[in-house]
Motif scaffolding. Structure first.
Motif, short mmCIF file in Angstrom:
data_model
loop_
_atom_site.label_atom_id
_atom_site.label_comp_id
_atom_site.label_asym_id
_atom_site.label_seq_id
_atom_site.Cartn_x
_atom_site.Cartn_y
_atom_site.Cartn_z
N ASN A 150 0.81 -1.22 0.00
CA ASN A 150 0.00 0.00 0.00
C ASN A 150 0.84 1.26 0.00
OD1 ASN A 150 -3.04 -0.64 0.17
ND2 ASN A 150 -2.14 -2.10 1.59
N THR A 151 2.03 1.19 0.62
CA THR A 151 2.95 2.33 0.57
C THR A 151 3.40 2.58 -0.87
OG1 THR A 151 3.77 1.95 2.82
CG2 THR A 151 5.21 3.18 1.33
N VAL A 152 3.73 1.52 -1.59
CA VAL A 152 4.17 1.66 -2.97
C VAL A 152 3.04 2.13 -3.87
CG1 VAL A 152 5.12 0.45 -4.98
CG2 VAL A 152 5.96 -0.11 -2.69
N ILE A 153 1.84 1.58 -3.67
CA ILE A 153 0.69 2.02 -4.47
C ILE A 153 0.44 3.51 -4.28
CG2 ILE A 153 -1.81 1.81 -4.74
CD1 ILE A 153 -1.49 -1.16 -4.02
N ASP A 154 0.52 3.96 -3.03
CA ASP A 154 0.32 5.38 -2.74
C ASP A 154 1.35 6.23 -3.48
OD1 ASP A 154 -0.99 7.54 -1.14
OD2 ASP A 154 1.01 7.70 -0.27
N LEU A 182 6.38 -7.66 -4.71
CA LEU A 182 6.04 -6.27 -4.39
C LEU A 182 5.87 -5.45 -5.66
CD1 LEU A 182 5.48 -4.40 -2.03
CD2 LEU A 182 7.93 -3.88 -1.92
N ALA A 183 6.79 -5.61 -6.59
CA ALA A 183 6.70 -4.87 -7.86
C ALA A 183 5.47 -5.29 -8.65
CB ALA A 183 7.96 -5.10 -8.69
N LEU A 184 5.20 -6.58 -8.71
CA LEU A 184 4.08 -7.08 -9.50
C LEU A 184 2.74 -6.64 -8.93
CD1 LEU A 184 2.88 -8.75 -11.76
CD2 LEU A 184 3.19 -10.80 -10.34
N TRP A 185 2.55 -6.86 -7.64
CA TRP A 185 1.27 -6.48 -7.03
C TRP A 185 1.06 -4.97 -7.10
CZ3 TRP A 185 -2.36 -9.37 -3.81
CH2 TRP A 185 -2.17 -10.77 -3.89
N ALA A 186 2.10 -4.20 -6.80
CA ALA A 186 1.97 -2.74 -6.81
C ALA A 186 1.78 -2.22 -8.23
CB ALA A 186 3.21 -2.10 -6.18
#
Length: 325
Positions: A150-154, A182-186
């Motif tokens: 969620n930090t990366v998405i933000d 992390l890269a894929l989901w974000a």
């Protein structure tokens, strides 16, 4: 000390890179242990603290007001000394001195390997997976992954605002070591046009073609998410400029991904994992990992973690390419 064959004093430590939710797991271990009648100690500064004897008794109040805090109240440290037999013998001496007969280890792959060595020396260890990389085999999710995601998405959402305003291509580098979760989901959640992960080979001509195709149909900006295990964002920016004269801007998110108050999901699984770890020790078992599979908390042989590698859901990668045409 023991009553017959029953363990009555255990300890908990956090090791490796910090992850949001570690404190929630520590809290769960301490309070579940006290509820079950154990005496429980906290080992500060990971395996280094174990060798140095940084061990203190934990009470209910010791872990009050920490469930919402990022990082780890027990702190963490690298410990090359623990990797050699002499260091592990020092750790064993400290455990005997403090009459500790079981340990809950909260951390990632390296932490699990240390726990496996202690178990072989006769100290039952149960491992709780906590790493933003989500790279522990046998569990669908690790503590900290959801918060970091969620930090990366933000960050992606905010960077896209600027990318749109200035009609630019941005490259965002995220953590993950050799895992691309992390890269894929974000990237999928953030609508990135291109996602580069270690599990799928990235061809520079393909990246260039996707960028040029988007520009050809009037697209004014693009987001590329690259996992650190593939290459650095700066290196990718240089390659794109040299090979296709594509100007980009780079954002390396770095350690901001590890911090922050844990999400509700991370707090819940941390609580579940920590409590289950205590139950496993109560059952007299060690050399065990805790995880979640198909929404159910499970425990399994710790050695399984080191056999092969965690498999990423490649279908998500192909979906991201289909949706970013």
């Amino acid at each position: 000390m023991r009553i017959g064959e029953i363990i009555v004093k255990i300890a908990v430590l956090t090791s490796g890179g910090d992850a949001p939710g570690m404190n929630a797991a520590v809290r769960a271990v301490v309070r579940k242990a006290i509820y079950e009648g154990f005496e429980v100690a906290g080992i500060y500064n990971g395996y280094q603290g174990l060798i140095d004897g940084k061990i203190e008794k934990m009470e209910l109040g010791t872990v009050g007001d920490i469930i919402h805090r990022g990082g780890t109240m027990l702190r963490s440290a690298r410990c090359p000394e623990f990797r050699v037999p002499e260091g592990r013998e020092k750790a064993l001496d400290q455990l005997k001195k403090h009459q500790i007969e079981g340990i809950v280890v909260i951390g990632g792959d390296g932490s699990f390997r240390g726990a496996y060595e202690l178990t072989k020396l006769g100290i039952p260890c149960v491992c709780v997976p906590a790493t933003i990389d989500n790279d522990i085999k046998g569990t669908d999710f690790t503590i900290g992954f959801d918060t970091a995601l969620n930090t990366v998405i933000d960050a992606i959402d905010k960077i896209r605002d600027t990318a749109t305003s200035h009609e630019r291509t941005f490259i965002i580098e995220v953590m993950g070591r050799d895992a691309g979760d992390l890269a894929l989901w974000a990237g999928l959640a953030g609508g990135a046009e291109t996602i580069l992960i270690p599990e799928e080979k990235a061809e520079i001509p393909d990246i260039i073609e996707r960028l040029e195709s988007g520009a050809g149909r009037g697209k004014k900006h693009s987001i590329i998410v690259v996992a650190e295990g593939v290459m650095s964002a700066n290196d990718l920016a240089t390659v794109l400029e040299i090979q296709a004269n594509i100007e980009t801007r780079v954002s390396v998110l770095g350690h901001i991904q590890r911090g922050g108050s844990p999400s509700g999901r991370d707090r819940v699984i941390a609580s579940q994992f920590g409590a289950r770890a205590v139950e496993v020790l109560k059952e007299g078992r060690g050399g065990v990992a805790i995880g979640i599979q198909n929404h159910k908390v499970v425990d399994y042989d710790l050695q399984c973690v080191f056999e092969g590698s965690e498999q990423l859901d490649v279908s998500m990668y192909h979906l991201s390419k289909q949706l970013s045409i």
